[in-house]
Design a protein around this motif. Structure first.
Motif, PDB file in Angstrom:
ATOM      1  N   TYR A  23      42.611   3.490  14.342  1.00 57.20           N
ATOM      2  CA  TYR A  23      41.502   2.542  14.091  1.00 57.20           C
ATOM      3  C   TYR A  23      40.729   2.922  12.816  1.00 57.20           C
ATOM      4  N   SER A  24      41.452   3.495  11.867  1.00 59.54           N
ATOM      5  CA  SER A  24      40.789   4.047  10.679  1.00 59.54           C
ATOM      6  C   SER A  24      40.024   2.991   9.883  1.00 59.54           C
ATOM      7  N   ASP A  25      40.412   1.730   9.998  1.00 57.91           N
ATOM      8  CA  ASP A  25      39.703   0.677   9.262  1.00 57.91           C
ATOM      9  C   ASP A  25      38.417   0.238   9.964  1.00 57.91           C
ATOM     10  N   ARG A  26      38.184   0.766  11.173  1.00 56.12           N
ATOM     11  CA  ARG A  26      36.963   0.401  11.935  1.00 56.12           C
ATOM     12  C   ARG A  26      36.230   1.670  12.391  1.00 56.12           C
ATOM     13  N   THR A  27      36.198   2.676  11.528  1.00 49.57           N
ATOM     14  CA  THR A  27      35.477   3.918  11.828  1.00 49.57           C
ATOM     15  C   THR A  27      34.359   4.093  10.806  1.00 49.57           C
ATOM     16  N   LEU A  28      33.411   4.963  11.175  1.00 51.11           N
ATOM     17  CA  LEU A  28      32.270   5.230  10.286  1.00 51.11           C
ATOM     18  C   LEU A  28      32.007   6.721  10.248  1.00 51.11           C
ATOM     19  N   LEU A  29      31.881   7.266   9.032  1.00 54.14           N
ATOM     20  CA  LEU A  29      31.532   8.679   8.844  1.00 54.14           C
ATOM     21  C   LEU A  29      30.050   8.735   8.482  1.00 54.14           C
ATOM     22  N   LEU A  30      29.282   9.471   9.296  1.00 55.22           N
ATOM     23  CA  LEU A  30      27.833   9.569   9.082  1.00 55.22           C
ATOM     24  C   LEU A  30      27.440  11.021   8.864  1.00 55.22           C
ATOM     25  N   ASP A  31      26.773  11.282   7.713  1.00 57.47           N
ATOM     26  CA  ASP A  31      26.249  12.620   7.422  1.00 57.47           C
ATOM     27  C   ASP A  31      24.725  12.543   7.495  1.00 57.47           C
ATOM     28  N   VAL A  40      34.377   1.106  15.825  1.00 57.75           N
ATOM     29  CA  VAL A  40      34.658   1.483  17.209  1.00 57.75           C
ATOM     30  C   VAL A  40      34.454   2.986  17.421  1.00 57.75           C
ATOM     31  N   VAL A  41      34.407   3.764  16.320  1.00 58.44           N
ATOM     32  CA  VAL A  41      34.194   5.213  16.406  1.00 58.44           C
ATOM     33  C   VAL A  41      33.282   5.637  15.252  1.00 58.44           C
ATOM     34  N   ILE A  42      32.341   6.544  15.569  1.00 60.04           N
ATOM     35  CA  ILE A  42      31.492   7.152  14.533  1.00 60.04           C
ATOM     36  C   ILE A  42      31.698   8.661  14.574  1.00 60.04           C
ATOM     37  N   LYS A  43      31.981   9.238  13.402  1.00 62.52           N
ATOM     38  CA  LYS A  43      32.030  10.695  13.287  1.00 62.52           C
ATOM     39  C   LYS A  43      30.718  11.159  12.689  1.00 62.52           C
ATOM     40  N   VAL A  44      30.034  12.087  13.393  1.00 62.06           N
ATOM     41  CA  VAL A  44      28.764  12.634  12.911  1.00 62.06           C
ATOM     42  C   VAL A  44      29.070  13.993  12.296  1.00 62.06           C
ATOM     43  N   GLU A  45      29.014  14.062  10.965  1.00 63.51           N
ATOM     44  CA  GLU A  45      29.414  15.249  10.209  1.00 63.51           C
ATOM     45  C   GLU A  45      28.366  16.359  10.316  1.00 63.51           C
ATOM     46  N   THR A  46      28.826  17.543  10.796  1.00 65.04           N
ATOM     47  CA  THR A  46      27.927  18.702  10.901  1.00 65.04           C
ATOM     48  C   THR A  46      28.049  19.635   9.712  1.00 65.04           C
ATOM     49  N   ARG A  47      29.096  19.428   8.869  1.00 65.73           N
ATOM     50  CA  ARG A  47      29.469  20.322   7.774  1.00 65.73           C
ATOM     51  C   ARG A  47      29.979  21.656   8.309  1.00 65.73           C
ATOM     52  N   LEU A  48      30.327  21.642   9.592  1.00 67.24           N
ATOM     53  CA  LEU A  48      31.013  22.763  10.231  1.00 67.24           C
ATOM     54  C   LEU A  48      32.287  22.204  10.866  1.00 67.24           C
ATOM     55  N   ALA A  49      32.999  23.034  11.625  1.00 66.13           N
ATOM     56  CA  ALA A  49      34.262  22.576  12.215  1.00 66.13           C
ATOM     57  C   ALA A  49      34.059  21.793  13.512  1.00 66.13           C
ATOM     58  N   ASN A  50      32.895  21.949  14.146  1.00 65.17           N
ATOM     59  CA  ASN A  50      32.673  21.341  15.473  1.00 65.17           C
ATOM     60  C   ASN A  50      31.815  20.086  15.367  1.00 65.17           C
ATOM     61  N   ASP A  51      32.411  19.024  14.867  1.00 65.90           N
ATOM     62  CA  ASP A  51      31.699  17.770  14.652  1.00 65.90           C
ATOM     63  C   ASP A  51      31.521  16.998  15.957  1.00 65.90           C
ATOM     64  N   PHE A  52      30.666  15.948  15.885  1.00 68.15           N
ATOM     65  CA  PHE A  52      30.403  15.071  17.030  1.00 68.15           C
ATOM     66  C   PHE A  52      31.011  13.698  16.761  1.00 68.15           C
ATOM     67  N   PHE A  53      31.368  12.990  17.851  1.00 64.41           N
ATOM     68  CA  PHE A  53      31.969  11.664  17.754  1.00 64.41           C
ATOM     69  C   PHE A  53      31.298  10.756  18.795  1.00 64.41           C
ATOM     70  N   VAL A  54      31.019   9.532  18.386  1.00 62.16           N
ATOM     71  CA  VAL A  54      30.286   8.606  19.241  1.00 62.16           C
ATOM     72  C   VAL A  54      31.085   7.298  19.356  1.00 62.16           C
ATOM     73  N   GLY A  55      31.188   6.750  20.593  1.00 59.44           N
ATOM     74  CA  GLY A  55      31.878   5.478  20.808  1.00 59.44           C
ATOM     75  C   GLY A  55      31.261   4.706  21.964  1.00 59.44           C
ATOM     76  N   PHE A  56      31.573   3.412  22.023  1.00 58.52           N
ATOM     77  CA  PHE A  56      31.098   2.545  23.102  1.00 58.52           C
ATOM     78  C   PHE A  56      32.253   2.372  24.087  1.00 58.52           C
ATOM     79  N   ASN A  57      32.117   2.901  25.290  1.00 52.87           N
ATOM     80  CA  ASN A  57      33.200   2.930  26.281  1.00 52.87           C
ATOM     81  C   ASN A  57      33.207   1.629  27.098  1.00 52.87           C
TER      82      ASN A  57
END
Length: 299
Positions: A24-32, A58-75
């Motif tokens: 779903y790479s065309d419907r994702t969002l990267l947020l820093d 459909v998916v948001i990646k919340v960038e921590t600038r570390l290896a253990n990032d967060f991801f948010v979605g609507f289930n």
């Protein structure tokens, strides 16, 4: 479990895995958040990915600038995700242990936010986000299952929110003055003075036409037309040969007292024979002897 087979079990991966597989790479969002501290995003579920009425992620990646990032979605529990086991129609927050979510890593459920029809939402705060010492709060503003597709509105706040710049002045500029210009003076101009001009001096009290008390036409006592006594042709009295007699002292009226006790207590009275009597023969005033006038000797 009959839901786990090749042809049954309508459920999808969690947001971290959906990001990793890249379907779903065309419907994702990267947020820093360190670049964009405040962000509000509308999400749709994986089951609505192919719905042409929406282009929301459909998916948001919340960038921590570390290896253990967060991801948010609507289930969203519909379509290909209708039989998922947990968190139907809520927003899920997932964290990976490493690899930034791009490679294999254990993923963990951190929060389920919001409830069906709940427009107030709930929130999840990540303390010391990315080791920055600043907190990140993820909150659900609303979940709307009545639209096609269903949506979830999610807010991200990194640190304390600032005061937003107003889009307009705090109050609308008035089109008119607070009060209309009066067509007349606040009070009509008086046609006359508030009080008529006095015809007399405006003293607190009218000037008296007379003195406070009438001037006496005579002196308090009339001037004597004669001297108090006529000038004597003779000396008023001969020079006394002796001192004048004392003014007679009139004794009490003892016979009028009928009580013996009162009689005895009265000076000049005594009780005798059942009667109150004067101690003297009676109050006889002495008769003064008029001096014999002597004719003055002419000079």
């Amino acid at each position: 479990n009959p839901l786990y087979s090749d042809d049954t079990g309508k459920m999808c991966y969690n947001p971290a895995k959906n990001w990793q597989i890249g379907w779903y790479s065309d419907r994702t969002l990267l947020l820093d958040p360190q670049v964009e501290p405040t962000k509000t995003v509308t999400l749709v579920g994986i089951a609505d990915y192919l719905n042409e009425q929406s282009t929301d992620p459909v998916v948001i990646k919340v960038e921590t600038r570390l290896a253990n990032d967060f991801f948010v979605g609507f289930n969203r529990a519909t379509g290909v995700n209708a039989q998922n086991d947990e968190g139907d129609d809520v927003v899920t927050v997932i964290q990976v242990d490493g690899n930034n979510g791009s490679g294999y890593s254990q993923s963990r459920l951190r929060a389920k936010l919001g409830f069906t029809g709940d427009i107030t939402g709930s929130s999840y705060t990540i303390s010391n986000f990315g080791g920055t010492g600043v907190s990140l709060t993820i909150s659900v503003d609303s979940i709307n299952l009545g639209t096609v597709p269903a949506t979830a509105t999610v807010n991200f706040q990194y640190g304390s929110p600032g005061t937003p710049s107003p889009t307009s002045s705090p109050t609308i500029s008035p089109t008119k003055a607070p009060t209309q210009s009066p067509t007349k003076a606040p009070t009509q101009a008086p046609t006359e003075s508030r009080t008529k001009s006095p015809t007399k001096s405006p003293s607190p009290t009218d000037s008296p036409t007379k003195s406070p008390t009438k001037a006496p036409t005579q002196a308090p006592t009339q001037s004597p037309t004669q001297t108090p006594t006529q000038s004597p042709t003779k000396s008023p009295t001969q020079s006394p040969t002796s001192s004048p007699t004392k003014a007679p002292t009139v004794g009490p009226n003892c016979p009028s007292i009928s009580w013996s006790k009162t009689c005895r207590q009265t000076s000049g009275c005594f009780w005798e024979g059942g009667l109150c009597k004067n101690q003297n023969t009676g109050p006889t005033a002495p008769t003064p002897t008029a001096p014999t006038p002597t004719a003055p000797t002419p000079t």
